[in-house]
Design a protein around this motif. Structure first.
Motif, short mmCIF file in Angstrom:
data_model
loop_
_atom_site.label_atom_id
_atom_site.label_comp_id
_atom_site.label_asym_id
_atom_site.label_seq_id
_atom_site.Cartn_x
_atom_site.Cartn_y
_atom_site.Cartn_z
N PRO A 1 -61.06 -35.55 -54.06
CA PRO A 1 -59.67 -35.17 -53.85
C PRO A 1 -58.66 -36.28 -54.15
CG PRO A 1 -61.01 -34.37 -52.05
CD PRO A 1 -61.91 -35.20 -52.91
N MET A 2 -58.97 -37.51 -53.76
CA MET A 2 -58.02 -38.61 -53.98
C MET A 2 -57.76 -38.81 -55.47
SD MET A 2 -56.89 -40.39 -51.29
CE MET A 2 -56.28 -38.79 -50.93
N SER B 1 -56.09 -35.53 -57.22
CA SER B 1 -54.67 -35.35 -56.93
C SER B 1 -53.84 -36.38 -57.68
CB SER B 1 -54.39 -35.44 -55.43
OG SER B 1 -54.94 -36.63 -54.90
N GLN C 1 -51.18 -35.35 -60.73
CA GLN C 1 -49.78 -35.76 -60.62
C GLN C 1 -49.37 -36.63 -61.80
OE1 GLN C 1 -49.95 -37.33 -56.43
NE2 GLN C 1 -47.88 -36.53 -56.43
N LYS D 1 -62.40 -25.82 -53.08
CA LYS D 1 -62.06 -27.16 -52.60
C LYS D 1 -60.96 -27.82 -53.42
CE LYS D 1 -66.27 -28.79 -52.71
NZ LYS D 1 -66.90 -27.59 -53.31
N PRO E 1 -56.53 -26.22 -52.25
CA PRO E 1 -55.51 -26.79 -51.37
C PRO E 1 -54.82 -28.02 -51.98
CG PRO E 1 -57.70 -26.96 -50.36
CD PRO E 1 -57.88 -26.27 -51.65
N ILE E 2 -55.52 -28.72 -52.87
CA ILE E 2 -54.89 -29.87 -53.53
C ILE E 2 -53.71 -29.39 -54.37
CG2 ILE E 2 -55.22 -31.75 -55.18
CD1 ILE E 2 -58.18 -31.78 -54.39
N LYS F 1 -50.79 -28.16 -52.13
CA LYS F 1 -50.06 -29.24 -51.46
C LYS F 1 -49.22 -30.02 -52.45
CE LYS F 1 -50.90 -29.26 -47.01
NZ LYS F 1 -50.57 -27.99 -46.38
N LEU F 2 -49.65 -30.04 -53.70
CA LEU F 2 -48.86 -30.72 -54.73
C LEU F 2 -47.74 -29.82 -55.23
CD1 LEU F 2 -51.67 -32.40 -56.87
CD2 LEU F 2 -49.97 -33.57 -55.48
N VAL G 1 -41.00 -24.21 -52.58
CA VAL G 1 -42.02 -25.14 -52.08
C VAL G 1 -41.69 -26.57 -52.49
CG1 VAL G 1 -44.46 -25.80 -52.36
CG2 VAL G 1 -43.86 -23.43 -51.98
N ILE H 1 -62.04 -25.24 -45.16
CA ILE H 1 -60.91 -25.01 -46.07
C ILE H 1 -60.61 -23.51 -46.19
CG2 ILE H 1 -60.20 -25.10 -48.50
CD1 ILE H 1 -61.59 -27.83 -48.68
N GLU I 1 -56.17 -25.71 -45.93
CA GLU I 1 -55.63 -27.06 -45.97
C GLU I 1 -56.66 -27.95 -46.65
OE1 GLU I 1 -52.73 -28.51 -44.46
OE2 GLU I 1 -52.10 -26.43 -44.39
N PRO I 2 -56.23 -29.06 -47.26
CA PRO I 2 -57.24 -29.98 -47.78
C PRO I 2 -58.01 -30.58 -46.60
CG PRO I 2 -55.00 -30.68 -48.37
CD PRO I 2 -54.87 -29.54 -47.42
N ASP J 1 -60.86 -33.41 -46.08
CA ASP J 1 -61.72 -34.43 -46.69
C ASP J 1 -62.69 -34.95 -45.64
OD1 ASP J 1 -59.16 -35.96 -48.86
OD2 ASP J 1 -60.05 -33.96 -48.79
N GLN K 1 -60.42 -45.93 -50.17
CA GLN K 1 -59.63 -44.78 -50.63
C GLN K 1 -58.57 -44.35 -49.63
OE1 GLN K 1 -61.27 -41.92 -53.74
NE2 GLN K 1 -62.72 -41.71 -52.06
N THR L 1 -45.60 -28.06 -46.18
CA THR L 1 -45.69 -28.55 -47.56
C THR L 1 -45.41 -30.05 -47.55
OG1 THR L 1 -43.35 -28.09 -47.94
CG2 THR L 1 -44.92 -26.40 -48.63
N TRP L 2 -45.98 -30.71 -48.53
CA TRP L 2 -45.80 -32.17 -48.62
C TRP L 2 -44.74 -32.51 -49.63
CZ3 TRP L 2 -51.64 -33.89 -49.20
CH2 TRP L 2 -52.30 -33.65 -47.98
N PHE M 1 -47.68 -36.64 -52.00
CA PHE M 1 -49.08 -36.46 -51.65
C PHE M 1 -49.51 -37.44 -50.56
CE2 PHE M 1 -52.74 -34.07 -52.58
CZ PHE M 1 -53.82 -34.87 -52.25
#
Lengths: 449, 471
Positions: free
Chosen positions: A374-375, A378, A382, A394, A397-398, A401-402, A442, B62, B67-68, B70, B99, B225-226, B229
């Motif tokens: 995910p790190m 994302s 971006q 999986k 949601p990334i 959220k973006l 959003v 999830i 939601e994410p 991890d 990370q 919402t973000w 990130f």
């Protein structure tokens, strides 16, 4: 933030001559999107609908895979149940063979499957249950094939799971009662690596039937044990999903002399190629003619449907992260047809050949990534300014959220995305997600002083 | 007529004598642990074992929370099972730190790591320098999946955290410690939805009480919402707050108090070792349990019930009058985690529903009596533990069930019997909004009651040719 040990698993297309590093264990602590060996086995065998799929282990492995696939069956629904030997502390200490024996006995009598698959999970590998012996004994007793699947989670990666599943299938192929009967006289193929998600296999079967091909066995979408047992009678194996079933195809070539061709059914280029490959293999002029007509008709219809959408999608950018690399390759082409440029592409289980192919197809500067997390994902999405991410549960949601669009191209999908019909559905889904009015909201700030 | 003995002949109706589970009601322990760790601020959960466990649990959560999520893994390989997991462990925490830079890595074991006898406490003990240098704490709970279910894993983890962050003090330390902050309370919540946690906070705040809620995943598992990130979603109980729990004046714990739970109560730890007064009750669903909770808040705060709460209680009562006839003696199947199911049953008593099958994910031999004591005149009641849906489906088929109440996986029952399903609890995989389902307090009970009544009304309306316009 890219962890140092992972630097070689990411590259930009055309920017260096080094090959991407891949087909390696996931880095501890990286939060890989990959699951384990057991997962790989389940991917391959899950859709066999008239078999009992028994997970030998504690409850987690079985319950988290209960009906998570969109693999449809035209008949039995046995595969959509979740069977577990539910090993408890007692079995961990004293062994689980006795329980496995009792469970197989009870469940086979009750559900009367045509075969059973017994998946070994992590602790079974450690407590040393002789699963093979129990399966052999019960198979003799019950008169049906009972195949052990060596899928202990830690014994490698997801790809090793694919292979364990293929080994189990190889024990079935060529064992039917009428196994020595002649092969059919009309051109006959097996379809490997399609799991009939959202009925995609049925779409493909229709195309093949239209050009005069008989399907012997489907491994494993909408599969039945008896068909698999007679799979050795086909003239040709078509292999989709390069990672999971190529091994099986290679073995079938060695044992029964059945050649194989690798195909993909996503996007009109690859779908058409999949049909021509078969027609040219059989060399039948009439079949080639029919194929040509079918392809022309379908392509015209697809172009008609996607034309209005293409105008609005032109210039958009996509990021792709999927399980099998072949899908990523097809998607680059399919997206191009819609005017969308791929800026990030990756897979969980791609091979060197797959990534080299991706690099050839992709525009220079496209980021190619193996076994991401995910790190990383994302950040890449971006950085490259993707408008849409294509992936699985999986990854979704990334994207959200973006604040970017998403296409569900995973094994849970309910929309058929393969074939010509699938290309139109794909275009519609991409279009609908990118153009939804929600993103304006959003991505904006709310009222503030 | 009245049967209150625990070995009721209708109990334990699992149909597979071999011990097979077909379509399980329970999930596994590490999932419960992960949920707790997600309720701590700036914390990344990590499972010591195969990476499949982490990935599958992520996927499962999830699909519910949308939601994410991890969750790291120490990624055991074959050689790990032979030579031990220290190397993998150290690599994993280093990579997680690089990370995410978390304040805490919440570690839980899996059946694999426990089976090979991994001593994670020792690895943590050997990592003191790493912890100091990186300002990242480590906490560990043993949660093998061959023991108990996800709810047990949840409570074991909570207990571990509170215990390790509020260790026993020497006499000298005790005398040096400041007096208790009597106006600040600890609230320890079991498996609930983020919406329920928000209700808890809202009610406690309205009594002007300061509090520490653990675990608090009301935001981390339900982020807005973000704007940019985030590595780790905002929210959660801070490590500092957890460390100060022993200095607070009171602990309120929403949990069962029977069976193995007796040894997993953080409230008991804080009471025994730190003299923090405690009250334990079941999760506040329905009037009796919500009133019990409000009475505690009144006692601690010495304040009258705030208007807003009093009125929402009044509205709930009013709606119960409006809906009483639609629900009276309707035959219900309910399943889920033990605490949720027990509280739901308590609520069913208040509105007149008749449970016919009460099934829980785990096992607690005192549980059947607890339920039967709620329904002393109900001879038709079956209590199942370690339940699976195949058993419930088979046995319930001829029992004239009217309604199924529980999480998404019970839809197989509703479809087979052609009755409505009222979705509550975890997981909700076939609808959006699982994280926003409310069960607690008067608002939550209201939400539940409306859903139950409307499900019955909808079913009645759709089952008839008449096409009623008024129900």
């Amino acid at each position: 933030m890219i962890l140092t040990p992972r630097i070689q698993q990411i590259k930009e297309a055309g920017m260096s001559s080094h090959d991407i590093k891949c087909e390696t264990k996931s880095l501890a602590g990286s939060v890989s999107q990959r699951a384990c060996v057991f997962c790989g086995s389940r991917v391959v065998l899950y859709p066999i609908s008239d078999a009992l799929h028994l997970v030998h282990g504690s409850i987690g492995c079985a319950v988290y895979t209960w009906d998570i696939r969109g693999a449809l069956s035209s008949g039995p629904q046995l595969h959509r149940n979740s069977f577990s030997t539910n090993l408890q502390e007692k079995e961990v200490v004293f062994g689980g063979e006795r329980k496995l024996d009792l469970v197989l006995d009870e469940l086979i009598d009750k559900y009367k499957p045509n075969a059973a698959f017994v998946y070994s999970t992590c602790i079974v590998g450690v407590i040393g249950d002789d699963v093979e012996a129990v399966c052999r004994k019960m198979s003799t007793l019950k008169g049906i094939p009972i195949l052990p699947v060596h899928s202990e989670g830690f014994k490698g990666t997801k790809k090793d799971g694919y292979r364990a599943a293929c080994e189990a299938l190889l024990k079935l192929i060529g064992t039917g009662d009428n196994r020595d009967e002649e092969s059919p006289h009309i051109p006959t193929i097996n379809i490997l690596g399609d799991f009939n998600l959202a009925g995609e296999l049925w779409i493909l079967k229709e195309y093949y039937q239209k050009i005069g091909i008989k399907i012997q066995a489907t491994l494993t979408g909408d599969a039945r044990i008896s068909e698999i047992r007679n799979a050795h009678k086909a003239h040709l194996n078509l292999v989709q999903c390069s990672g999971s079933m190529t091994y099986l195809a290679k073995e079938m070539e060695e044992r029964w002399g059945i050649p194989y061709k690798r195909v993909s059914y996503f996007g009109i280029e690859d779908m058409s190629e999949a049909l021509y490959t078969v027609a040219e293999f059989f060399g039948d002029m009439q079949m080639i003619q029919k194929t040509s007509e079918l392809v022309r008709e379908e392509i015209m219809s697809v172009f008609e449907s996607i034309k209005p959408m293409k105008e609005e999608l032109q210039g958009k950018k996509a990021a792709i992260y999927v399980g099998g690399a072949f899908k990523g390759i097809s998607l680059i082409k399919a997206l191009r047809l819609l005017g969308i440029k791929t800026v990030v592409v990756g897979s969980q289980t791609g091979s060197l050949d797959d990534y080299r192919m991706m690099e050839t197809l992709a525009d220079p500067g496209t980021v190619i990534v193996d076994d991401t997390n995910p790190m990383e994902l994302s950040e890449l999405v971006q950085r490259k300014g993707a408008d849409i991410l294509i992936g699985g549960v999986k990854e979704r949601p990334i994207a959200y959220k973006l604040g970017i669009a998403f296409c569900d191209h995973n094994h849970e999908r309910k929309e058929a995305l393969a074939g010509y019909e699938g290309m139109v559905n794909f275009a519609k889904e991409v279009y609908a997600s990118i153009n939804s009015p929600v993103w304006k909201w959003v991505r904006s700030q709310g009222p503030r002083i | 007529m009245k049967s209150i003995e625990t070995n009721h002949s209708l109990d334990n109706g699992l149909i597979h004598k071999s011990g097979a589970i077909v379509n399980s009601c329970k999930l596994c322990s590490p999932l419960g642990a992960s949920m707790v760790y997600k309720g701590i601020q700036n914390c990344i959960p990590m499972l010591h074992g195969s990476q499949g466990c982490a990935t599958y649990i992520r996927r499962y959560m999830i699909s519910h929370f949308r939601e994410p999520i991890d969750i790291a893994s120490s990624n055991f390989s074959e050689s790990t099972t032979i030579f031990g997991g220290r190397e993998q462990f150290l690599m994993a925490i280093e990579n997680v730190k690089n990370q995410y830079h978390p304040d805490l890595i919440g570690i839980a074991s899996t059946c694999l790591s426990d089976t090979i006898g991994e001593d994670v406490d020792r690895y943590i003990g050997e990592s003191k320098q790493w912890i100091t240098e990186n300002k990242t704490q480590l906490v560990f709970t043993s949660t093998p999946s061959y023991q108990g279910c996800h709810e047990e894993g949840y409570w074991r983890t909570l207990y571990s955290i509170v215990k390790s962050m509020n260790p026993v003090l020497t006499e000298k330390d005790l005398t040096l410690k400041s007096k208790k902050n009597i106006k600040k309370i600890n609230i320890i919540s079991g498996i609930s939805s983020p919406a329920d946690l928000r209700i808890i906070k809202q009610y406690v705040e309205s009594f002007d009480l300061d509090f520490t809620l653990l675990p608090d995943y009301s935001e981390t598992l339900d982020n807005p919402t973000w704007e940019q990130f985030k590595k780790i979603p905002e929210g959660g109980t801070s490590v500092d707050q957890i460390k100060q729990m022993s200095e607070n004046g009171y602990t309120l714990e929403f949990a069962s108090t029977t069976g193995k739970r007796k040894s997993m109560s953080p409230a008991d730890w804080l009471l025994d070792k730190h003299k923090v007064s405690a009250h334990k009750q079941l999760p506040p669903i329905g009037l009796r349990l919500s009133d019990e909770w409000i009475n505690i808040l009144i006692n601690i705060s010495q304040k009258e019930v705030p208007d807003a709460i009093r009125k929402s209680r009044g509205r709930l009562l009013d709606s119960m009058a409006d809906g009483h006839k639609y629900v009276f003696k309707k035959r219900v199947v309910v399943y889920g985690e033990q605490d949720l199911v027990t509280s739901l049953c308590s609520f069913f008593v208040e509105i007149g529903l008749s449970p016919v099958i009460v099934a829980i994910a785990g096992r607690d031999n005192e549980f059947p009596k607890v339920i039967r004591d709620l329904f002393p005149d109900n001879d038709d009641l079956r209590v199942f533990m370690d339940a699976d849906f195949e058993s419930i489906k088979t046995i319930g088929k001829d029992l004239n069930i009217d309604l199924v109440i529980g999480h998404s996986k019970g839809r197989v029952l509703a479809v087979d019997w052609d009755v409505p399903l009222v979705r509550c609890g975890f997981p909700i995989h076939d609808r959006v909004g699982g994280q926003r389902l409310m069960h607690y307090g008067y608002e939550g009970t209201q939400f539940l009651f409306d859903n139950i009544v409307n499900a019955l009304l909808e079913h009645k309306q759709n089952s008839s040719q008449i096409g009623y316009k008024y129900m």
